[in-house]
Design a protein around this motif. Structure first.
Motif, PDB file in Angstrom:
ATOM      1  N   SER A   1       0.839  -1.206   0.000  1.00  0.00           N
ATOM      2  CA  SER A   1       0.000   0.000   0.000  1.00  0.00           C
ATOM      3  C   SER A   1       0.865   1.243   0.000  1.00  0.00           C
ATOM      4  O   SER A   1       2.029   1.227   0.417  1.00  0.00           O
TER       5      SER A   1
ATOM      6  N   ASP B   1      -3.037   5.617   1.038  1.00  0.00           N
ATOM      7  CA  ASP B   1      -4.042   4.581   1.275  1.00  0.00           C
ATOM      8  C   ASP B   1      -4.130   4.227   2.758  1.00  0.00           C
ATOM      9  O   ASP B   1      -5.224   3.992   3.286  1.00  0.00           O
TER      10      ASP B   1
ATOM     11  N   ASN C   1      -7.661   5.577   2.984  1.00  0.00           N
ATOM     12  CA  ASN C   1      -8.441   4.493   2.389  1.00  0.00           C
ATOM     13  C   ASN C   1      -8.351   3.242   3.246  1.00  0.00           C
ATOM     14  O   ASN C   1      -8.014   2.148   2.759  1.00  0.00           O
ATOM     15  N   ARG C   2      -8.667   3.382   4.520  1.00  0.00           N
ATOM     16  CA  ARG C   2      -8.510   2.264   5.442  1.00  0.00           C
ATOM     17  C   ARG C   2      -9.582   1.199   5.250  1.00  0.00           C
ATOM     18  O   ARG C   2      -9.347   0.025   5.552  1.00  0.00           O
ATOM     19  N   GLU C   3     -10.753   1.581   4.790  1.00  0.00           N
ATOM     20  CA  GLU C   3     -11.816   0.599   4.636  1.00  0.00           C
ATOM     21  C   GLU C   3     -11.422  -0.483   3.635  1.00  0.00           C
ATOM     22  O   GLU C   3     -11.660  -1.678   3.861  1.00  0.00           O
ATOM     23  N   LYS C   4     -10.790  -0.078   2.562  1.00  0.00           N
ATOM     24  CA  LYS C   4     -10.348  -1.052   1.572  1.00  0.00           C
ATOM     25  C   LYS C   4      -9.259  -1.959   2.134  1.00  0.00           C
ATOM     26  O   LYS C   4      -9.241  -3.176   1.901  1.00  0.00           O
ATOM     27  N   LEU C   5      -8.343  -1.381   2.908  1.00  0.00           N
ATOM     28  CA  LEU C   5      -7.283  -2.190   3.521  1.00  0.00           C
ATOM     29  C   LEU C   5      -7.849  -3.149   4.563  1.00  0.00           C
ATOM     30  O   LEU C   5      -7.370  -4.289   4.689  1.00  0.00           O
TER      31      LEU C   5
ATOM     32  N   GLN D   1     -10.774  -4.569   4.459  1.00  0.00           N
ATOM     33  CA  GLN D   1     -11.367  -5.690   3.727  1.00  0.00           C
ATOM     34  C   GLN D   1     -10.294  -6.637   3.199  1.00  0.00           C
ATOM     35  O   GLN D   1     -10.469  -7.864   3.217  1.00  0.00           O
ATOM     36  N   GLY D   2      -9.173  -6.080   2.724  1.00  0.00           N
ATOM     37  CA  GLY D   2      -8.093  -6.940   2.267  1.00  0.00           C
ATOM     38  C   GLY D   2      -7.503  -7.781   3.378  1.00  0.00           C
ATOM     39  O   GLY D   2      -7.226  -8.982   3.196  1.00  0.00           O
TER      40      GLY D   2
END
Length: 321
Positions: A127, A131, A135-139, A141-142
């Motif tokens: 990342s 991010d 963009n923590r929400e995407k991380l 989920q990953g």
């Protein structure tokens, strides 16, 4: 005979009581019981409530089915844009299959913890810094997908994963602060320039309006004076138009001004060894002054005494007659 029967019944009752006490187990509502008979998994998982096992043969293991909150220690890594950061997270998981959680993995809590630390380091390396910050929400989920894949084989389900904090070096914090400050200053300048443009347009319209009505300019001047005088200042600056000064200059009578005589120097004795200062040349009187006119009249009379009266040439009209 009766006594022997009574004693046998009492012994049997005592034996049953001891057996029942040794075989009885209580499984709580948030737990599930897994029974091993001679080391092998026996039957289905025991539900909450009262249950019995064979003492000395069966062993009952209780597994907690509640959601477990496990903090992930802060992991230090380098992002994809070469920034060193420290990131910590928290994992929420629960056991969905008690038998698999005991049979397939030695310690499912320790296994989930190690897997979470490894996955967090992997996410940091893949990342960018932006991010991680925005963009923590995407991380999250990953991370949840990376943990959920091996955890399902252990009878554990990952409920959610959250990144708690991202620690940056002090130099990076100062750089980001300067960047934010420069961006805000840029926006402030753009807004100020836009305001100046709008104000200039309005002032141009006001100037054209005042040009059509000159009296309005005087009223505006009086309003400005009233606004300044309301501040109770000791000094009042009154602006006067340049056109008014030019009008007064043209309206003033043209009369000769008296010559300004320079101040008479004070007689000072020269210092010993120094030459006296030269006397200033006499200042001629200005043309049009009383002294100038008187001197001119005296010079004319002296010339007439020496050469006679001056004869002025006759005009052309008299020659013709």
């Amino acid at each position: 005979m009766i006594q022997e029967l009574l004693m046998a019944a009492a012994g049997a009752a005592a034996a049953i009581a001891v057996y029942s006490a040794a075989a009885a187990r209580i499984v709580k509502q948030y737990e599930r019981g897994v029974v091993f008979r001679f080391g092998r998994l026996r039957g289905e998982v025991r539900k909450p409530g009262f249950t019995m096992i064979i003492p000395g043969v069966d062993r009952l293991h209780k597994v907690n089915m509640q959601i477990v909150t496990m903090p992930v220690p802060a992991q230090e890594g380098i992002t994809r844009d070469n920034v060193t950061v420290r990131v910590d997270a928290v994992v929420y998981f629960k056991v969905v299959d008690a038998a698999d959680a005991l049979v397939r993995v030695e310690d499912y809590k320790f296994a989930v913890s190690q897997m979470a630390q490894t996955s967090l380091r992997s996410i940091i390396g893949k990342s960018d810094l932006d991010d991680l910050l925005s963009n923590r929400e995407k991380l999250n989920q990953g991370l949840e997908l990376m943990l959920d894949s091996p955890a399902m084989g252990w009878g554990v389900a990952i409920d959610r994963v959250e990144i708690k904090d991202v620690s940056l070096p002090e130099t990076m914090k100062r750089s980001m602060a300067r960047q934010a400050e420069a961006d805000r200053e840029r926006r402030a300048r753009v807004i100020n320039a836009d305001a100046e443009l709008q104000a200039s347009k309005k002032l141009a319209e006001a100037a054209h309006q005042l040009e059509d009505a000159p009296a309005a300019l005087q009223l505006r001047l009086l309003q400005t004076v009233m606004a300044v005088s309301a501040e109770k200042n000791s000094t009042l600056v009154l602006p006067i138009p340049v056109e008014l000064l030019r009008f007064l200059e043209r309206a003033a009578p043209t009369s000769p001004h008296p010559a300004e005589h320079p101040p008479t120097p004070v007689n000072q004795e020269p210092l010993p060894g120094l030459a006296p200062p030269p006397e200033p040349p006499p200042v001629p009187p200005e043309a049009g002054s009383d002294a100038y006119l008187a001197g001119r009249a005296d010079a004319t009379e002296a010339i007439e005494d020496l050469t006679g009266a001056s004869v002025e040439p006759a005009s052309r009209e008299e020659d013709g007659t």
